[in-house]
Write a protein that holds these residues in place. Structure first.
Motif, PDB file in Angstrom:
ATOM      1  N   LEU A  75       0.920  -1.249   0.057  1.00 12.29           N
ATOM      2  CA  LEU A  75      -0.158   0.544   0.508  1.00 12.29           C
ATOM      3  C   LEU A  75       0.677   1.065   0.041  1.00 12.29           C
ATOM      4  N   LYS A  76       0.519   2.214  -1.394  1.00 10.59           N
ATOM      5  CA  LYS A  76       1.687   3.755  -1.181  1.00 10.59           C
ATOM      6  C   LYS A  76       1.612   3.943   0.306  1.00 10.59           C
ATOM      7  N   GLU A  77       0.000   4.689   0.319  1.00  8.31           N
ATOM      8  CA  GLU A  77       0.136   5.141   0.971  1.00  8.31           C
ATOM      9  C   GLU A  77      -0.088   4.795   2.488  1.00  8.31           C
ATOM     10  N   ALA A  78       0.176   3.114   2.843  1.00 11.31           N
ATOM     11  CA  ALA A  78       0.822   3.158   4.097  1.00 11.31           C
ATOM     12  C   ALA A  78       2.157   3.683   3.929  1.00 11.31           C
ATOM     13  N   ILE A  79       3.026   3.237   3.434  1.00  8.09           N
ATOM     14  CA  ILE A  79       4.179   4.446   3.691  1.00  8.09           C
ATOM     15  C   ILE A  79       4.677   5.451   3.433  1.00  8.09           C
ATOM     16  N   GLU A  80       3.419   6.644   2.438  1.00 10.20           N
ATOM     17  CA  GLU A  80       4.158   7.315   2.362  1.00 10.20           C
ATOM     18  C   GLU A  80       2.814   8.383   3.751  1.00 10.20           C
ATOM     19  N   SER A  81       2.058   7.271   4.620  1.00 16.12           N
ATOM     20  CA  SER A  81       1.388   7.812   5.606  1.00 16.12           C
ATOM     21  C   SER A  81       2.870   9.066   6.693  1.00 16.12           C
ATOM     22  N   PRO A  82       2.489   9.987   7.260  1.00 17.40           N
ATOM     23  CA  PRO A  82       2.798  11.201   8.730  1.00 17.40           C
ATOM     24  C   PRO A  82       3.317  10.599   9.215  1.00 17.40           C
ATOM     25  N   LYS A 100       9.060   2.624   8.449  1.00 17.16           N
ATOM     26  CA  LYS A 100       9.201   3.103   6.898  1.00 17.16           C
ATOM     27  C   LYS A 100      10.656   2.487   5.921  1.00 17.16           C
ATOM     28  N   ARG A 101      12.010   2.826   6.749  1.00 16.29           N
ATOM     29  CA  ARG A 101      13.396   2.583   6.339  1.00 16.29           C
ATOM     30  C   ARG A 101      13.187   0.694   6.139  1.00 16.29           C
ATOM     31  N   ARG A 102      12.587   0.331   7.268  1.00 16.37           N
ATOM     32  CA  ARG A 102      12.484  -1.637   7.050  1.00 16.37           C
ATOM     33  C   ARG A 102      11.533  -2.001   6.399  1.00 16.37           C
TER      34      ARG A 102
END
Lengths: 96, 472
Positions: free
Chosen positions: B249-256, B263-265
């Protein structure tokens, strides 16, 4: 949607809960926050969508109306806070 | 053990000693010490006679929401103080029939409502990796016990992440099966169209074996599935190296709100998966922001109805100070339910009440259908869906307890599987620089627990698993 004292009182009554005076304001605030949060769902356009009620994909299966679990009266009463060996006891319901 | 080098009795003694030494974690509500010792001797005799079941030698803890005949059961709530189960949950009975030994019942958030295991009438549970932090919830005692080596595995329950999120916080494995895969008969209901019993373990093998035995049709739960149960354990090795199509999920990784280390992992893992031969692509899920609100409307509604049975009449706490019936209900419930349970009952009563149910409950049921359909579409193209299990590693005790919304938002990645009904697993794939574990979640197609488990099994060889079970 604003949570008023009246609405809070009504919900508490339906839920069979009491709200002590000293907890009312905090609860009202929490309730309001939760409601504002779930209100986000109003944005979704659901026109033409049927509500999803059953999450299981099983077909309904009918069976004979026979009791499977048999608990003895003694067992059923075992966990009761007040009982007389035959029945659960509760305060008087019918007033004179 | 089967070779006679270690007996079940010795193993149970080992765990009992460790449980006693770890009492400050507050993971267990009750330890069935004498009974577990006796049971162990029986299982040892069966092993000698070669008549033992498939779980001989497995020592299990159960969350305090699963019925076990003749044993206490409270859902970590005062309203069930003194309650004793009159029967055994079907899932648990199947494990007992294969000679699992039950060592005790484990603390959780009251009625499984919470994400920190602080909402318990027995006081907060602590995380064995860092006792100043929460173990997650609601199956916090169960995950803490497995991580601290107080039992082999635990049975938890998962309504919106209650098996997977504590597994993530404690560095162990947590599996939520497909809705209907495991019978709910004998599980205290929180939200009946979401609840599933699931294993918390130290390996994919244990999760596969426990699921294989627990799963399957049970006539006492009409939502339990009649789909055949696959040999999950045997299939682990057969298909573990099969390349999979994975969407993240792109939104999940970009979520603030996502912790930078998590995120790095996640980004690192995506590269490792590609290098291992899997196809990994970003996918969109525009309904992401609606998952948690939809979840809370539906689950609180179901909870307000399910928890109406706790009335002080037939079992549990009854007030001393009521002269008439309505007062008895109200006072008994008010005295014995904790704050979070009351908040959820009130919200649930509201969303179901005349005048509001259409705008709230019915709207949420419609959104749930949209979520299920959008999810099914993704699974037409992908075998697995990848997200973090939780946005962050374990919080400090007391950090979110007074903020229901902050607590709710932590559930964003886990509630998806319960709303749609899919299976999902949390794997201990990450660790922060401070040594806090965190999990990565994979969600699968309906009844494809075999794919989830085999894939997870293969990952142990393909990618870097940072968490070693140093606490063993």
């Amino acid at each position: 949607m604003k949570i008023t004292d009246e609405l809070l009182h009504k919900m508490a009554h339906l839920a069979k809960l009491e709200i002590p005076e000293n907890e009312r304001e905090a609860l009202k605030k929490d309730f309001q926050k939760m409601l504002n949060f779930v209100d986000k769902l109003q944005e979704v356009d659901t026109r033409g969508v049927e509500p999803l009620i059953h999450i299981t994909q099983e077909k309904n299966r009918l069976r004979k109306d026979e009791a499977i679990l048999k608990l003895e009266r003694e067992q059923v009463l075992k966990n009761a806070p007040d009982q007389d060996g035959q029945y659960f006891r509760v305060p008087k319901v019918v007033k004179k | 053990m089967l070779k006679g080098r270690l007996s079940c009795a010795e193993l149970v003694d080992h765990y009992l000693t460790k449980i006693e030494a770890s009492a400050s974690l507050n993971a267990f509500v009750e330890v069935f010490a004498d009974e577990a010792r006796e049971h162990a001797m029986l299982v040892d005799a069966k092993i000698q006679a070669n008549t033992h079941g498939r779980l001989a030698g497995l020592v299990l803890g159960i969350k305090d929401v699963i019925c076990y005949e003749g044993h206490g059961l409270t859902a970590s709530s005062r309203i069930l103080s003194g309650f004793e189960s009159l029967f055994t949950a079907s899932a648990l009975q199947r494990l007992l029939d294969e000679d699992a030994i039950i060592i005790g019942r484990q603390a959780c958030d009251e009625f499984a409502m919470g994400s920190t295991s602080e909402n318990s009438c027995y006081g907060p549970v602590r995380n064995p990796i860092d006792p100043e932090r929460v173990p997650g919830g609601s199956s916090g005692g169960s995950a803490a016990a497995v991580a601290a080596g107080l039992c082999h595995a635990s049975l938890g329950s998962d309504t919106g992440g209650s098996v997977r999120q504590p597994a993530s916080f404690c560095g162990v494995f947590g599996l939520k099966p497909t809705y209907g895969r495991v019978s709910r008969w004998g599980l205290i209901a929180y939200a009946s169209s979401f609840d599933q019993i699931g294993p918390i373990t130290r390996s994919t093998e244990d999760a596969a074996l426990l699921l294989e035995i627990m799963a399957g049709r049970d006539d006492r739960d009409n939502t339990s599935s009649s789909q055949p149960v696959k040999p999950y354990l045997a299939q682990l090795q057969q298909t573990e190296n099969k390349p999979r199509k994975i969407g993240y999920l792109k939104e999940a990784i970009e979520s603030p709100g996502l912790d930078p280390e998590v995120k790095r992992r996640m980004l690192g893992l995506i590269e490792e998966l590609k290098a291992a031969g899997h196809e990994v692509e970003a996918v969109q899920f525009p309904l992401l922001d609606y998952l948690v609100p939809c979840y809370y409307i539906l689950t609180t509604g179901e909870a307000s109805s399910n928890l109406s049975r706790f009335d002080g009449i037939r079992y549990g706490h009854r007030t001393d100070s009521a002269a008439e019936l309505d007062e008895l209900y109200k006072k008994s419930r008010t005295e014995a339910f904790g704050a979070e349970v009351k908040r959820r009952i009130l919200l649930g009563t509201f969303v179901l009440s005349a005048g509001y149910s259409q705008a709230y409950y019915e709207q949420a049921m419609k959104v749930r259908r949209m979520i299920r359909e959008a999810t099914a579409m993704l699974f037409e193209s992908y075998d697995l869906l990848l997200t973090p299990t939780a946005p962050s590693p374990a919080m400090k005790l007391g950090e979110v307890i007074d903020d229901p919304i902050a607590m709710f938002l932590g559930d964003i990645f886990t509630v998806h599987a319960n709303l749609a009904g899919n299976p999902a697993i949390s794997l201990p794939l990450g660790q922060t620089e401070n040594g806090l574990p965190f999990g990565i979640q994979f969600m699968g197609r309906y009844f494809e627990e075999d794919v989830l488990l085999a894939f997870a099994h293969g990952l142990e060889k393909q990618v870097n698993f940072p968490v070693n079970f140093g606490l063993m």
